[in-house]
Design a protein around this motif. Sequence first.
Motif, PDB file in Angstrom:
ATOM      1  N   ALA A   1       0.685  29.103 -19.043  1.00 19.92           N
ATOM      2  CA  ALA A   1       1.853  28.405 -18.476  1.00 19.92           C
ATOM      3  C   ALA A   1       3.116  29.235 -18.725  1.00 19.92           C
ATOM      4  N   PRO A   2       4.131  29.064 -17.876  1.00 21.32           N
ATOM      5  CA  PRO A   2       5.379  29.812 -18.077  1.00 21.32           C
ATOM      6  C   PRO A   2       6.063  29.410 -19.379  1.00 21.32           C
ATOM      7  N   MET A   3       6.480  30.411 -20.181  1.00 23.66           N
ATOM      8  CA  MET A   3       7.159  30.092 -21.433  1.00 23.66           C
ATOM      9  C   MET A   3       8.306  31.055 -21.739  1.00 23.66           C
ATOM     10  N   THR A   4       9.497  30.488 -21.802  1.00 25.12           N
ATOM     11  CA  THR A   4      10.708  31.251 -22.102  1.00 25.12           C
ATOM     12  C   THR A   4      10.660  31.780 -23.523  1.00 25.12           C
ATOM     13  N   ARG A   5      10.925  33.068 -23.697  1.00 29.22           N
ATOM     14  CA  ARG A   5      10.875  33.672 -25.033  1.00 29.22           C
ATOM     15  C   ARG A   5      12.164  34.394 -25.410  1.00 29.22           C
TER      16      ARG A   5
ATOM     17  N   ILE B   1       4.888  26.790  -6.353  1.00 26.68           N
ATOM     18  CA  ILE B   1       6.053  26.034  -6.848  1.00 26.68           C
ATOM     19  C   ILE B   1       5.622  25.148  -8.006  1.00 26.68           C
ATOM     20  N   ARG B   2       6.505  24.990  -8.987  1.00 23.27           N
ATOM     21  CA  ARG B   2       6.229  24.068 -10.103  1.00 23.27           C
ATOM     22  C   ARG B   2       7.063  22.806  -9.918  1.00 23.27           C
ATOM     23  N   LEU B   3       6.397  21.668 -10.020  1.00 19.50           N
ATOM     24  CA  LEU B   3       7.042  20.375  -9.773  1.00 19.50           C
ATOM     25  C   LEU B   3       6.774  19.383 -10.896  1.00 19.50           C
TER      26      LEU B   3
ATOM     27  N   VAL C   1      -2.600  22.449 -12.808  1.00 23.57           N
ATOM     28  CA  VAL C   1      -2.192  21.248 -13.543  1.00 23.57           C
ATOM     29  C   VAL C   1      -1.812  21.640 -14.967  1.00 23.57           C
ATOM     30  N   ASN C   2      -0.827  20.926 -15.512  1.00 29.24           N
ATOM     31  CA  ASN C   2      -0.322  21.280 -16.847  1.00 29.24           C
ATOM     32  C   ASN C   2       0.128  20.029 -17.601  1.00 29.24           C
ATOM     33  N   GLY C   3      -0.038  20.108 -18.925  1.00 29.62           N
ATOM     34  CA  GLY C   3       0.474  19.065 -19.819  1.00 29.62           C
ATOM     35  C   GLY C   3      -0.603  18.570 -20.766  1.00 29.62           C
ATOM     36  N   GLY C   4      -0.595  19.082 -21.988  1.00 31.95           N
ATOM     37  CA  GLY C   4      -1.494  18.564 -23.024  1.00 31.95           C
ATOM     38  C   GLY C   4      -2.958  18.942 -22.860  1.00 31.95           C
ATOM     39  N   ILE C   5      -3.240  20.019 -22.131  1.00 31.81           N
ATOM     40  CA  ILE C   5      -4.652  20.443 -22.008  1.00 31.81           C
ATOM     41  C   ILE C   5      -5.016  21.226 -23.275  1.00 31.81           C
TER      42      ILE C   5
ATOM     43  N   LEU D   1      -2.021  26.185 -19.626  1.00 28.77           N
ATOM     44  CA  LEU D   1      -1.827  25.775 -21.015  1.00 28.77           C
ATOM     45  C   LEU D   1      -0.618  26.516 -21.586  1.00 28.77           C
ATOM     46  N   GLY D   2       0.240  25.771 -22.273  1.00 29.42           N
ATOM     47  CA  GLY D   2       1.421  26.363 -22.879  1.00 29.42           C
ATOM     48  C   GLY D   2       1.210  26.579 -24.374  1.00 29.42           C
ATOM     49  N   LYS D   3       1.412  25.499 -25.154  1.00 31.72           N
ATOM     50  CA  LYS D   3       1.383  25.639 -26.619  1.00 31.72           C
ATOM     51  C   LYS D   3       0.053  26.189 -27.129  1.00 31.72           C
TER      52      LYS D   3
END
Length: 373
Positions: A22-26, A229-231, A299-303, A322-324
Amino acid sequence: MSSAFDDFELKGHKLDNRFVVAPMTRTSADSKGKPTELMGDYYARFAEGGWPLIISEGVYTDRQASQGYVNQPGITDAPQTDAWKQVVERVHKHGAKFIMQLMHAGAQFQHNEYTDTPIAPSEVKPKGEPLALYGESDGWKPPKAMDESDFDAVMQGFVGSVNRAEEAGFDGVELHAANGYLLNEFLSEHFNQRGDQWGGDIGHRLKFVAMVAKACKDAAKGENFIVGIRLGQITVTDPDYQWPEGEDAMIKIVKALKEAGIDYIHTTDTDVSRKPFKGGSNKTLAEIVQEFSDIPLIVNGGIDESNYEHIAAHYPNALLALGKKALANPDMPKRLKDGETIEDLEFAMLQPTATLENEWQWRDEHDKHIEAD
Ligand SMILES: Cc1cc2nc3c(=O)[nH]c(=O)nc-3n(C[C@H](O)[C@H](O)[C@H](O)COP(=O)(O)O)c2cc1C
């Protein structure tokens, strides 16, 4: 039944499995917005670790008001574009695909090298406080409501950035229309209080987003160059925000984006299975995309390691971002395959700010350093 380890094809790009970073600002670029060698190490690590698709952190698109954070990377000129080429090469070397997230900060503006005045749909500040994770800031600045010349500048920024991202070798771009940044602000009746053609009901609020999507699609030259696009409804400082029209807003946005020819929709929420709409709908964001279009999904969020196969089966037309978990396990797809332990993210790794230097120092101190080729 479809598995997260199935192959997936996205606009002619073959992916070995369905995991996406997932995109993550660093906040780790140099002061001129150029990505650094350390950023190359960071992205290469994911590619080596078995992620077939990586979405970059939010990258600013013009030299007016698009930058939102200190040391955020940009894609606005030749030096920035050239510096990205080195990062892209390192990711491609390991066979992964790389999408650049294009982000205009809008009212969520904490630092900008080019101006002190944010622009936004209306003169409305975000709720809550600026994010300490992305550098110090003395509160939100009052934004200026966008006029005709701002609309032109924003549009030119996005379109030019598509061309520069393509020149840098990226496989695609993702327009950031989530989390409270400019494009997302147009969709929101908190931020968008305009009385002209760009404000009002969702049919008007979505117009600028659809127009940018169409213009970016038209600007892409390569046959396989992806424009996604991310929504989402939630913002970084307002996790409870809901569009007043409930699921009907999402249905209208999806239909407009299909019309614009968008290549994928990336839904983001606090939890991928949450039913987030006002008015008691029992659908998730991604289920609306699935029901009202054939557009590929991310899809994203808590996977995480406990639910990824369930989500892969529930959304057979989707990639899983997946982000975190990706930050904590840069080689997560390999680890899952080999039955190795999956770690939780230690937020200390991102303190006092989310820079790569802070992460590298934390990894050294905890003997968790990962070399990148
Ligand atoms: C350090 C950090 C930086 C983030 N930066 C961005 C960003 O630049 N663009 C974006 O769309 N989302 C950003 N996000 C949100 C993530 O992409 C993702 O939506 C969020 O972490 C929830 O997914 P998860 O549960 O898999 O972590 C960021 C998240 C984190 C933890």
